[in-house]
Design a protein around this motif. Structure first.
Motif, PDB file in Angstrom:
ATOM      1  N   TRP A 223       0.856  -1.172   0.000  1.00 24.44           N
ATOM      2  CA  TRP A 223       0.000   0.000   0.000  1.00 24.44           C
ATOM      3  C   TRP A 223       0.903   1.237   0.000  1.00 24.44           C
ATOM      4  O   TRP A 223       1.997   1.191   0.576  1.00 24.44           O
ATOM      5  N   ILE A 224       0.439   2.289  -0.637  1.00 24.39           N
ATOM      6  CA  ILE A 224       1.240   3.523  -0.642  1.00 24.39           C
ATOM      7  C   ILE A 224       0.717   4.407   0.485  1.00 24.39           C
ATOM      8  O   ILE A 224      -0.423   4.881   0.448  1.00 24.39           O
ATOM      9  N   GLU A 225       1.551   4.569   1.496  1.00 27.46           N
ATOM     10  CA  GLU A 225       1.107   5.301   2.690  1.00 27.46           C
ATOM     11  C   GLU A 225       0.891   6.776   2.406  1.00 27.46           C
ATOM     12  O   GLU A 225      -0.034   7.382   2.913  1.00 27.46           O
ATOM     13  N   ASN A 226       1.803   7.369   1.617  1.00 29.43           N
ATOM     14  CA  ASN A 226       1.717   8.817   1.384  1.00 29.43           C
ATOM     15  C   ASN A 226       1.256   9.103  -0.044  1.00 29.43           C
ATOM     16  O   ASN A 226       1.942   9.755  -0.817  1.00 29.43           O
ATOM     17  N   ARG A 227       0.110   8.584  -0.396  1.00 33.25           N
ATOM     18  CA  ARG A 227      -0.346   8.673  -1.787  1.00 33.25           C
ATOM     19  C   ARG A 227      -0.553  10.110  -2.267  1.00 33.25           C
ATOM     20  O   ARG A 227      -0.436  10.396  -3.455  1.00 33.25           O
ATOM     21  N   ASP A 228      -0.869  11.008  -1.328  1.00 32.75           N
ATOM     22  CA  ASP A 228      -1.081  12.405  -1.741  1.00 32.75           C
ATOM     23  C   ASP A 228       0.214  13.069  -2.185  1.00 32.75           C
ATOM     24  O   ASP A 228       0.211  14.045  -2.914  1.00 32.75           O
ATOM     25  N   GLU A 229       1.319  12.541  -1.706  1.00 31.89           N
ATOM     26  CA  GLU A 229       2.602  13.171  -2.042  1.00 31.89           C
ATOM     27  C   GLU A 229       3.258  12.511  -3.243  1.00 31.89           C
ATOM     28  O   GLU A 229       4.333  12.922  -3.662  1.00 31.89           O
ATOM     29  N   VAL A 230       2.646  11.449  -3.752  1.00 35.16           N
ATOM     30  CA  VAL A 230       3.302  10.700  -4.821  1.00 35.16           C
ATOM     31  C   VAL A 230       2.571  10.864  -6.152  1.00 35.16           C
ATOM     32  O   VAL A 230       1.347  10.742  -6.210  1.00 35.16           O
ATOM     33  N   ASP A 231       3.316  11.169  -7.208  1.00 38.51           N
ATOM     34  CA  ASP A 231       2.717  11.235  -8.532  1.00 38.51           C
ATOM     35  C   ASP A 231       2.827   9.849  -9.167  1.00 38.51           C
ATOM     36  O   ASP A 231       3.907   9.426  -9.592  1.00 38.51           O
ATOM     37  N   LEU A 232       1.700   9.160  -9.212  1.00 40.04           N
ATOM     38  CA  LEU A 232       1.739   7.772  -9.648  1.00 40.04           C
ATOM     39  C   LEU A 232       2.142   7.584 -11.101  1.00 40.04           C
ATOM     40  O   LEU A 232       2.731   6.578 -11.461  1.00 40.04           O
ATOM     41  N   GLU A 233       1.808   8.562 -11.895  1.00 36.04           N
ATOM     42  CA  GLU A 233       2.148   8.443 -13.314  1.00 36.04           C
ATOM     43  C   GLU A 233       3.668   8.438 -13.480  1.00 36.04           C
ATOM     44  O   GLU A 233       4.215   7.788 -14.350  1.00 36.04           O
ATOM     45  N   LYS A 234       4.323   9.195 -12.572  1.00 35.33           N
ATOM     46  CA  LYS A 234       5.774   9.338 -12.722  1.00 35.33           C
ATOM     47  C   LYS A 234       6.567   8.284 -11.949  1.00 35.33           C
ATOM     48  O   LYS A 234       7.790   8.241 -12.020  1.00 35.33           O
ATOM     49  N   LEU A 235       5.854   7.477 -11.165  1.00 36.11           N
ATOM     50  CA  LEU A 235       6.536   6.499 -10.331  1.00 36.11           C
ATOM     51  C   LEU A 235       7.416   5.588 -11.188  1.00 36.11           C
ATOM     52  O   LEU A 235       6.977   5.034 -12.174  1.00 36.11           O
ATOM     53  N   SER A 236       8.675   5.480 -10.779  1.00 39.51           N
ATOM     54  CA  SER A 236       9.537   4.650 -11.615  1.00 39.51           C
ATOM     55  C   SER A 236       9.864   3.347 -10.886  1.00 39.51           C
ATOM     56  O   SER A 236      10.653   3.314  -9.943  1.00 39.51           O
ATOM     57  N   GLY A 237       9.207   2.305 -11.308  1.00 37.90           N
ATOM     58  CA  GLY A 237       9.396   1.011 -10.650  1.00 37.90           C
ATOM     59  C   GLY A 237      10.281   0.110 -11.471  1.00 37.90           C
ATOM     60  O   GLY A 237      10.931   0.541 -12.422  1.00 37.90           O
ATOM     61  N   THR A 238      10.302  -1.160 -11.132  1.00 33.23           N
ATOM     62  CA  THR A 238      11.057  -2.129 -11.930  1.00 33.23           C
ATOM     63  C   THR A 238      10.134  -2.607 -13.057  1.00 33.23           C
ATOM     64  O   THR A 238       8.924  -2.393 -13.002  1.00 33.23           O
ATOM     65  N   SER A 239      10.693  -3.295 -14.030  1.00 33.86           N
ATOM     66  CA  SER A 239       9.878  -3.686 -15.188  1.00 33.86           C
ATOM     67  C   SER A 239       8.783  -4.680 -14.801  1.00 33.86           C
ATOM     68  O   SER A 239       7.736  -4.754 -15.428  1.00 33.86           O
ATOM     69  N   ASP A 240       9.003  -5.423 -13.733  1.00 32.68           N
ATOM     70  CA  ASP A 240       7.990  -6.413 -13.350  1.00 32.68           C
ATOM     71  C   ASP A 240       6.967  -5.871 -12.339  1.00 32.68           C
ATOM     72  O   ASP A 240       6.109  -6.600 -11.864  1.00 32.68           O
ATOM     73  N   MET A 241       7.064  -4.593 -12.018  1.00 32.98           N
ATOM     74  CA  MET A 241       6.108  -4.038 -11.053  1.00 32.98           C
ATOM     75  C   MET A 241       4.765  -3.775 -11.731  1.00 32.98           C
ATOM     76  O   MET A 241       4.713  -3.421 -12.886  1.00 32.98           O
ATOM     77  N   LYS A 242       3.674  -3.992 -10.975  1.00 33.23           N
ATOM     78  CA  LYS A 242       2.355  -3.740 -11.557  1.00 33.23           C
ATOM     79  C   LYS A 242       1.559  -2.809 -10.655  1.00 33.23           C
ATOM     80  O   LYS A 242       1.496  -3.009  -9.446  1.00 33.23           O
ATOM     81  N   LYS A 243       0.958  -1.789 -11.286  1.00 33.73           N
ATOM     82  CA  LYS A 243       0.111  -0.875 -10.511  1.00 33.73           C
ATOM     83  C   LYS A 243      -1.332  -1.361 -10.580  1.00 33.73           C
ATOM     84  O   LYS A 243      -1.834  -1.647 -11.658  1.00 33.73           O
ATOM     85  N   ILE A 244      -1.968  -1.434  -9.441  1.00 35.51           N
ATOM     86  CA  ILE A 244      -3.393  -1.796  -9.422  1.00 35.51           C
ATOM     87  C   ILE A 244      -4.105  -0.853  -8.470  1.00 35.51           C
ATOM     88  O   ILE A 244      -3.473   0.020  -7.853  1.00 35.51           O
ATOM     89  N   GLN A 245      -5.400  -0.990  -8.338  1.00 34.93           N
ATOM     90  CA  GLN A 245      -6.110  -0.173  -7.362  1.00 34.93           C
ATOM     91  C   GLN A 245      -7.152  -1.018  -6.651  1.00 34.93           C
ATOM     92  O   GLN A 245      -7.627  -2.013  -7.197  1.00 34.93           O
ATOM     93  N   ASP A 246      -7.485  -0.612  -5.435  1.00 38.15           N
ATOM     94  CA  ASP A 246      -8.541  -1.353  -4.746  1.00 38.15           C
ATOM     95  C   ASP A 246      -9.879  -0.723  -5.129  1.00 38.15           C
ATOM     96  O   ASP A 246      -9.928   0.222  -5.917  1.00 38.15           O
ATOM     97  N   LEU A 247     -10.961  -1.245  -4.545  1.00 34.28           N
ATOM     98  CA  LEU A 247     -12.276  -0.783  -4.996  1.00 34.28           C
ATOM     99  C   LEU A 247     -12.570   0.655  -4.585  1.00 34.28           C
ATOM    100  O   LEU A 247     -13.468   1.292  -5.106  1.00 34.28           O
ATOM    101  N   LYS A 248     -11.779   1.159  -3.644  1.00 36.58           N
ATOM    102  CA  LYS A 248     -11.963   2.553  -3.249  1.00 36.58           C
ATOM    103  C   LYS A 248     -11.096   3.475  -4.092  1.00 36.58           C
ATOM    104  O   LYS A 248     -11.045   4.672  -3.864  1.00 36.58           O
TER     105      LYS A 248
END
Ligand code: G4P
Length: 531
Positions: A475-500
């Motif tokens: 879970w991303i604790e500080n989601r308000d401070e993070v720009d998800l579009e710009k998040l640079s993860g590893t190639s195998d990382m996957k972004k998902i969202q919960d129902l909220k």
């Protein structure tokens, strides 16, 4: 009032945690035997039958001979009323196992002496650590060749990060197991292989001062090793400190053999002395006292379709304060409604007993018409209590789920949502897209089978599961401070969202998590979602 206080103070509510096969079921059976709750003399059940007897609420359990659900066992022993929260005893466990620990005041950790700390013990221990509940260790199967005692203790300290204090000390193991030395009483309890299931072992108590008798009973070699070990131990191990035990910082350690019924009663007696009666719990920063406050409880588990004839749903509640009276009105805090709890019952294995009253420390099951969620509070109508939610535990297995017949979309969504509401599975979606594809996360892989089975049987929907390779969710604790579009993860990382709509990240391994954190300074990731 004094009567209520008396009832509550004699309650001891604990969960038993262990890796499968360490001996949890055997130890529980022996506890029940001492409590007189069952008469097992000469008939300790084989594993398969014992498991069947525990619960046959779901067909799937019967088919596989395993217990998916958990139950509560209550019995009296030495002026205490004991509630054992039993958890599923198979390889694949679910979030329920974790949640059950939320309802316990302490935990008994069973360790196989020849195996030491195993994977599942480690996981469950983490949750106990999070709550700071007392943990009592029973090192089992001393009648078989065991690992070195000092090494076993060392492993617990290093792997689980808790100090150990042996209350007794084993004399040999396997064929050369002679008994245990009681460090407080300074005497030896000799071991004899008692008949399975009988209560009375032929244990003799010999003072350490009675050298002649000791030599005769355990032999000079074992005695000399014991003396050396005691000297070493007295110099090296942590002092017994009840306060530290109660804060979960020090675990008292006992040795024995559940199968041959050695060391079980000593363990039980000491445990009851050291463990506390129900403790206050926090509601919005305020401590609710179990004795002073009126009735309050929280829901820690919801189980659907326990009875096939009626499609019922049972909400399991842990009473945190006061006395529960079946006739009295209570307030469901989250629903804002005053009501009477319907068909309150004690769920013991596959038996259900309707209850008229229960006390803080007890677990009750009530009929749930679909209004309760995990973590909800019920209390006396005049009160405003809201217990802190139960955290969402990180699933470790993921799969994409689709219905086979596209015409059944509605039933599929309904079924998946209801099963998720009970907390058996967690559902997610692709990041920034709709509900077309559902990703299901579970704590134990067996839950996938349960999901498939239940959708087919209860909602008449056939599904296809496509396993995904991810094992870690954050879970991303500080989601308000993070720009998800710009998040640079590893190639195998996957972004998902919960129902909220909360964003989450999936990873294949620990390395990717570390790498992603390194690349995105300031990103705060958490293993537990907020309840
Ligand atoms: P679990 O609930 O933690 O999964 O373990 P369980 O009590 O079912 O015990 C697992 C196996 O270990 C069982 O054997 C049980 O008899 C055995 N066992 C438990 N305690 C002891 C002990 O103190 N000493 C020895 N030697 N064995 C012990 P099984 O053969 O798998 O099943 P069963 O057919 O004997 O019931």
């Amino acid at each position: 009032m004094s009567n209520i206080a008396e009832e509550i103070n004699k309650r001891r509510t604990f969960a038993i945690i262990s890796h499968p096969d360490a001996g949890k079921t055997t130890l529980t059976e022996k506890f029940l035997l001492y409590g007189g709750a069952i008469n097992l003399a000469g008939s300790v059940k084989g594993k398969a039958t014992a498991r069947h007897a525990v619960s046959d609420w779901m067909e799937i359990e019967k088919e596989r001979g395993i217990s998916v659900t958990s139950s509560v066992l209550q019995f009296n022993y030495a002026d205490c009323c004991i509630n054992i929260l039993d958890t599923p005893g198979h390889q694949d466990f679910s979030e329920d196992t974790y949640r059950t620990l939320m309802a316990a005041d302490s935990a008994v950790m069973v360790i196989d002496a020849s195996k030491g700390v195993e994977a599942q013990t480690r996981k469950l221990f983490k949750v106990c650590g999070m709550r700071g509940i007392p943990i009592f260790t029973f090192i089992n199967k001393m009648d078989r060749d065991a690992n070195d005692t000092f090494e076993l203790l060392d492993e617990i300290e290093k792997e689980l990060g808790i100090a150990t204090c042996p209350v007794n000390w084993p004399i040999g193991s396997g064929k050369r197991f002679k008994g245990v030395y009681d460090r407080h009483e300074k005497h030896v309890l000799t071991y004899s292989d008692t008949q399975k299931g009988t209560k009375e072992g032929e244990t003799t108590v010999i003072s350490m001062e009675d050298e002649a008798l000791l030599l005769e009973s355990i032999g000079d070699e074992a005695l000399s090793v014991l003396k050396d070990e005691i000297a070493l131990l007295d110099g090296a191990s942590a002092e017994f400190d009840l306060e530290a035990v109660r804060k979960g910082k020090l675990t008292p350690v006992f040795f024995g053999s559940a199968l041959t019924n050695f060391g079980v009663e000593i363990f039980l007696q000491n445990f009851l002395k050291m463990a506390t009666a129900p403790l206050p719990r926090s509601s919005q920063g305020e401590l609710i006292d179990p004795v002073e406050n009126a009735f309050s409880a929280f829901v820690f588990k919801i189980q659907a379709n326990m009875n096939k004839a009626h499609r019922d749903r049972i909400a399991f509640m842990r009473i945190c304060s006061g006395r529960f009276d079946a006739g009295a009105e209570v307030k469901h805090v989250q629903g804002g409604k005053v009501m009477r709890l319907s068909q309150p019952q004690q769920i013991m294995a596959d038996e259900r007993k309707i209850l008229n009253e229960a006390y803080a420390g007890d677990i009750i099951g009530v009929f749930d018409p679909g209004i309760f969620s995990i973590g909800d509070t019920v209390c006396a109508p005049k009160d405003n209590i809201c217990y802190e939610g139960i955290p969402t535990f990180a699933p470790e297995h993921f799969a994409r789920v689709r219905q086979v017949d596209t015409m059944k979309r509605q039933q599929f969504i309904k079924g998946v949502n209801q099963i998720a509401q009970e907390g058996a599975i967690q559902i997610f979606q692709e990041f920034n897209t709709g509900m077309e594809e559902i990703i299901v996360g579970v704590v134990g892989v067996l839950q996938f089978d349960v999901l498939k089975y239940r959708l087919e049987n209860e909602y008449n929907v056939e599904i296809k599961l496509e396993p995904l390779p991810y094992e870690h969710i954050r879970w991303i604790e500080n989601r308000d401070e993070v720009d998800l579009e710009k998040l640079s993860g590893t190639s195998d990382m996957k972004k998902i969202q919960d129902l909220k709509g909360n964003p989450l990240l999936l990873f294949i391994n620990q390395w990717s998590i570390g790498m992603t954190q390194e690349r995105n300074k300031g990103l705060v990731l958490s293993e537990f979602g907020r309840g």
